[in-house]
Enzyme design. Structure first.
Site, PDB file in Angstrom:
ATOM      1  N   ASP A   1     -47.882 -49.252 -15.733  1.00 25.02           N
ATOM      2  CA  ASP A   1     -48.743 -50.289 -15.157  1.00 25.02           C
ATOM      3  C   ASP A   1     -50.209 -50.115 -15.523  1.00 25.02           C
ATOM      4  O   ASP A   1     -50.997 -51.046 -15.434  1.00 25.02           O
ATOM      5  CB  ASP A   1     -48.556 -50.335 -13.630  1.00 25.02           C
ATOM      6  CG  ASP A   1     -48.814 -48.976 -12.974  1.00 25.02           C
ATOM      7  OD1 ASP A   1     -48.818 -47.943 -13.688  1.00 25.02           O
ATOM      8  OD2 ASP A   1     -48.988 -48.959 -11.744  1.00 25.02           O
ATOM      9  N   HIS A   2     -50.592 -48.920 -15.927  1.00 22.82           N
ATOM     10  CA  HIS A   2     -51.972 -48.596 -16.330  1.00 22.82           C
ATOM     11  C   HIS A   2     -51.997 -47.138 -16.726  1.00 22.82           C
ATOM     12  O   HIS A   2     -51.014 -46.419 -16.516  1.00 22.82           O
ATOM     13  CB  HIS A   2     -52.969 -48.842 -15.175  1.00 22.82           C
ATOM     14  CG  HIS A   2     -52.555 -48.144 -13.905  1.00 22.82           C
ATOM     15  ND1 HIS A   2     -52.639 -46.779 -13.750  1.00 22.82           N
ATOM     16  CD2 HIS A   2     -51.972 -48.607 -12.773  1.00 22.82           C
ATOM     17  CE1 HIS A   2     -52.158 -46.443 -12.570  1.00 22.82           C
ATOM     18  NE2 HIS A   2     -51.727 -47.534 -11.957  1.00 22.82           N
TER      19      HIS A   2
ATOM     20  N   ARG B   1     -45.503 -52.665  -3.679  1.00 24.95           N
ATOM     21  CA  ARG B   1     -46.055 -53.661  -4.616  1.00 24.95           C
ATOM     22  C   ARG B   1     -45.350 -53.603  -5.973  1.00 24.95           C
ATOM     23  O   ARG B   1     -45.189 -54.616  -6.639  1.00 24.95           O
ATOM     24  CB  ARG B   1     -47.565 -53.524  -4.754  1.00 24.95           C
ATOM     25  CG  ARG B   1     -48.091 -52.150  -5.163  1.00 24.95           C
ATOM     26  CD  ARG B   1     -49.622 -52.156  -5.072  1.00 24.95           C
ATOM     27  NE  ARG B   1     -50.241 -50.888  -5.396  1.00 24.95           N
ATOM     28  CZ  ARG B   1     -50.404 -49.874  -4.537  1.00 24.95           C
ATOM     29  NH1 ARG B   1     -49.958 -49.972  -3.301  1.00 24.95           N
ATOM     30  NH2 ARG B   1     -51.010 -48.759  -4.917  1.00 24.95           N
TER      31      ARG B   1
ATOM     32  N   THR C   1     -52.338 -50.847 -10.129  1.00 24.46           N
ATOM     33  CA  THR C   1     -50.876 -50.909 -10.011  1.00 24.46           C
ATOM     34  C   THR C   1     -50.333 -52.327  -9.852  1.00 24.46           C
ATOM     35  O   THR C   1     -49.372 -52.713 -10.520  1.00 24.46           O
ATOM     36  CB  THR C   1     -50.425 -50.052  -8.810  1.00 24.46           C
ATOM     37  OG1 THR C   1     -50.773 -48.700  -9.099  1.00 24.46           O
ATOM     38  CG2 THR C   1     -48.928 -50.160  -8.569  1.00 24.46           C
TER      39      THR C   1
ATOM     40  N   LYS D   1     -43.355 -47.629  -4.609  1.00 22.29           N
ATOM     41  CA  LYS D   1     -44.371 -48.458  -3.944  1.00 22.29           C
ATOM     42  C   LYS D   1     -43.831 -49.863  -3.697  1.00 22.29           C
ATOM     43  O   LYS D   1     -43.189 -50.441  -4.576  1.00 22.29           O
ATOM     44  CB  LYS D   1     -45.621 -48.579  -4.823  1.00 22.29           C
ATOM     45  CG  LYS D   1     -46.296 -47.259  -5.127  1.00 22.29           C
ATOM     46  CD  LYS D   1     -47.534 -47.494  -5.977  1.00 22.29           C
ATOM     47  CE  LYS D   1     -48.184 -46.159  -6.329  1.00 22.29           C
ATOM     48  NZ  LYS D   1     -49.344 -46.324  -7.231  1.00 22.29           N
TER      49      LYS D   1
ATOM     50  N   ASN E   1     -55.346 -54.675  -6.695  1.00 27.02           N
ATOM     51  CA  ASN E   1     -54.478 -54.248  -5.585  1.00 27.02           C
ATOM     52  C   ASN E   1     -54.922 -54.933  -4.287  1.00 27.02           C
ATOM     53  O   ASN E   1     -54.107 -55.315  -3.461  1.00 27.02           O
ATOM     54  CB  ASN E   1     -54.560 -52.732  -5.387  1.00 27.02           C
ATOM     55  CG  ASN E   1     -53.744 -51.965  -6.410  1.00 27.02           C
ATOM     56  OD1 ASN E   1     -52.887 -52.529  -7.089  1.00 27.02           O
ATOM     57  ND2 ASN E   1     -54.023 -50.678  -6.541  1.00 27.02           N
TER      58      ASN E   1
ATOM     59  N   ASP F   1     -48.187 -41.235 -10.645  1.00 26.48           N
ATOM     60  CA  ASP F   1     -49.456 -41.784 -10.151  1.00 26.48           C
ATOM     61  C   ASP F   1     -49.964 -41.005  -8.944  1.00 26.48           C
ATOM     62  O   ASP F   1     -51.135 -40.621  -8.889  1.00 26.48           O
ATOM     63  CB  ASP F   1     -49.260 -43.254  -9.779  1.00 26.48           C
ATOM     64  CG  ASP F   1     -50.565 -43.925  -9.365  1.00 26.48           C
ATOM     65  OD1 ASP F   1     -51.420 -44.147 -10.240  1.00 26.48           O
ATOM     66  OD2 ASP F   1     -50.730 -44.209  -8.162  1.00 26.48           O
TER      67      ASP F   1
ATOM     68  N   HIS G   1     -53.402 -38.879  -9.174  1.00 27.28           N
ATOM     69  CA  HIS G   1     -54.548 -39.110  -8.283  1.00 27.28           C
ATOM     70  C   HIS G   1     -54.953 -37.823  -7.569  1.00 27.28           C
ATOM     71  O   HIS G   1     -56.135 -37.540  -7.406  1.00 27.28           O
ATOM     72  CB  HIS G   1     -54.198 -40.163  -7.222  1.00 27.28           C
ATOM     73  CG  HIS G   1     -54.276 -41.571  -7.721  1.00 27.28           C
ATOM     74  ND1 HIS G   1     -55.416 -42.084  -8.300  1.00 27.28           N
ATOM     75  CD2 HIS G   1     -53.373 -42.581  -7.714  1.00 27.28           C
ATOM     76  CE1 HIS G   1     -55.200 -43.348  -8.642  1.00 27.28           C
ATOM     77  NE2 HIS G   1     -53.961 -43.670  -8.308  1.00 27.28           N
TER      78      HIS G   1
HETATM   79 ZN   LIG Z   1     -50.246 -47.633 -10.635  1.00 29.51          ZN
END
Ligand SMILES: [Zn+2]
Length: 536
Positions: free
Chosen positions: A331-332, A158, A76, A156, A97, A286, A290
């Site tokens: 982001d991915h 970040r 991320t 998030k 991260n 995300d 997960h």
């Molecule tokens: Zn991410």
């Protein structure tokens, strides 16, 4: 009577003698950059035909590129650091991260990408951009035209920080109970109102979502090792359950609502001659991916909800802004749970392939008394700093030998070798594994050994309550992401291959934001000229 702030503002001297050039007439008044966390190209392509709302509109009318988060560290923070800086993680400095820095003056040597290691509170961390080595597009926009407004909101911290940058007017993220910030000097009133509305919503229970027909076909229960069952969660939530709120489509709805409220209060996109930037990090895909994997009922419900909520958000901007641009990316990507059986040969990593086990084996082999290897997981491995040069060499050689013999390992690389490679040029689809590693390598932050798992190895050995599938590999299921530009209908067809580092130079050119040569890794992509756009 004038408020005190207005009087103070009038008394201040002008910031600069020279008036900055106004935004070019061809620039949109508002650019909205949306990052959908974990939205792989695989998911995007699979679900495109099912979209009916905002994602359908962007997909139908936008110019789509075959996109890459080109680097190896498909996480991320690195991913978000590329989107609005135009730089690979090797240049942004956000190589993971979390990384290990044995020089930091505190017992904990693990560094979080969006913290300031010189300001460690008693518990947790202080959100900061201290680790980001380059400016964002928002920073460059504010420097060139200080009247422009830059806002960043994400699930998030970040994501919000990396998209916003140091000079953003408003940067907000979800703290677990409300939207919070320590990066915003003058909080907008919209945040308190949004938090109050969310608190009211949270205090009420939420009934289960009713899956659309294309999701219902995914509702076949799958049992994970350890007993958790997938494809059965329809996101019913008890009153006051904060964790369930975050791990559901409500999280993105709240982020979009706050983004719209901030756009209203700061009048984004509504001032002639000004061009503003709104970045949104939508994190729920995300969290859900997960917890439940990406191939089942839960992700299907999430994307259907996001599609609808994004449609409402865009309609709000239609009414209030008119001419705005949207950039959609991620982001991915992600690798689904192997238990779903959709990917031949996919399996979970050998539980014995851990930093702890490897450290112990290598320590005994070299005859050391203390730890010899550090790392968050098998990926970046760091040799402990207190060893002699001779012992260090033996640790590296012994770890390499053992890792290379393991059936889950594709290859092992020394950081020093990767660091000697030049940064690779486009196209990212042709990059070798060492080139992918190079794009997210930093000599002070990356591991001494970089371990690449084989394609299809799920790095989670034993699924946990909210952690069954993940990303982070060098492989295309984690690297390929959508990159889409929309400003009303932009013609048909795709724009070819692009990298997320191309987004910032493309927008910089469109918004006439100066970027000195050599400061970005991406290139400006060709978008249709404005006349073509406006004719539709
Ligand atoms: Zn991410």
């Amino acid at each position: 009577m004038k408020p005190l702030f207005a009087l103070l503002a009038l008394a201040l001297p002008a910031a600069a003698a020279a008036q900055p050039a106004p935004a070019p007439s061809t620039a949109p008044r508002l650019t909205v950059v949306i990052s959908i966390d974990q939205l792989s190209s695989d998911l995007w392509e699979q679900y495109r035909p099912t979209f009916r709302g905002g994602l359908a509109r962007l997909s139908r009318e936008g110019l789509a590129f075959d996109g890459y988060q080109a680097h190896a560290a498909s996480e991320t923070c690195p991913g978000h650091s590329t989107i609005l800086t135009g730089a690979h993680p090797a240049r942004t400095g956000i190589v993971a991260n979390n990384w290990i820095d044995q020089r930091v003056a505190r017992p904990k040597k693990e560094v979080y990408c969006a913290e300031d290691v010189t300001r460690t509170p008693a518990s947790g961390y202080t959100v900061s951009l201290a680790n980001l080595r380059v400016p964002t597009l928002g920073d460059r926009l504010k420097a060139a035209r200080p009247a422009s407004r830059v806002v960043s909101v994400a699930g998030k911290d970040r994501a919000a920080a990396m998209l916003g940058g140091r000079s953003a007017d408003q940067v907000w993220w979800w703290s677990g109970g409300d939207f919070t910030s320590n990066l915003t000097a003058r909080p907008a009133q919209a945040v308190a109102r949004a938090n109050a509305a969310i608190a009211q919503r949270l205090a009420q229970a939420r009934p289960a979502l009713v899956p659309p027909p294309h999701c219902e076909s995914r509702a076949r229960p799958i049992t994970l090792p350890g007993g958790r069952v997938l494809n059965t969660n329809r996101f019913a939530r008890a009153a006051g359950d904060n964790a369930a709120f975050r791990l559901s489509p409500e999280m993105d709805a709240a982020t979009l609502a706050l983004g719209a409220a901030l756009a209203d209060e700061l009048e984004l996109g509504r001032a002639p001659g000004r061009t503003d930037l709104l970045a949104l990090g939508l994190s729920a895909t995300d969290y859900i991916g997960h917890a439940y994997g990406s191939g089942g009922l839960e992700t299907c419900l999430q994307l259907a909800s996001l599609d609808r909520d994004l449609g409402d958000f865009l309609r709000h901007l239609d009414r209030t802004v008119g001419d705005y641009m949207v950039v959609l990316t991620a982001d991915h990507g992600v690798l689904d749970v192997p238990e779903r059986g959709t990917r031949p040969g996919a399996r979970r990593i050998d539980p014995n392939l851990s930093v702890k086990a490897l450290n112990e084996q290598v320590r005994v082999a070299v005859g050391a008394t203390g730890p010899v290897l550090l790392g968050e997981g098998v990926g970046d491995l760091y040799v402990t700093a207190n060893l002699t040069a001779a012992t260090r060499d033996r640790v590296l050689a012994e770890a390499e030998r053992r890792l290379r013999a393991h059936p889950d390992v594709h290859s092992v690389h020394r950081g020093t070798d990767i660091g000697r490679l030049p940064l690779p040029p486009a196209p990212a689809s042709r990059w070798t594994v060492p080139q992918r590693l190079r794009a997210s390598y930093d000599p002070a932050r990356s591991g001494d050994l970089l371990v690449v798992l084989k394609e299809g190895i799920q790095p989670i050995a034993v699924p946990g309550p909210t952690y069954a599938a993940t990303h982070g590999s060098v492989w295309d299921y984690d690297r390929r992401v959508p990159i889409l530009f929309w400003r009303g209908a932009m013609g048909r067809g795709g724009g070819g291959e692009a990298m997320t580092v191309d987004i910032a130079p493309t927008l910089a050119r469109l918004l006439a934001v100066p970027v000195p040569a050599g400061q970005m890794d991406g290139r400006a992509l060709d978008l249709p000229p404005r006349n073509d756009i406006m004719r539709n």
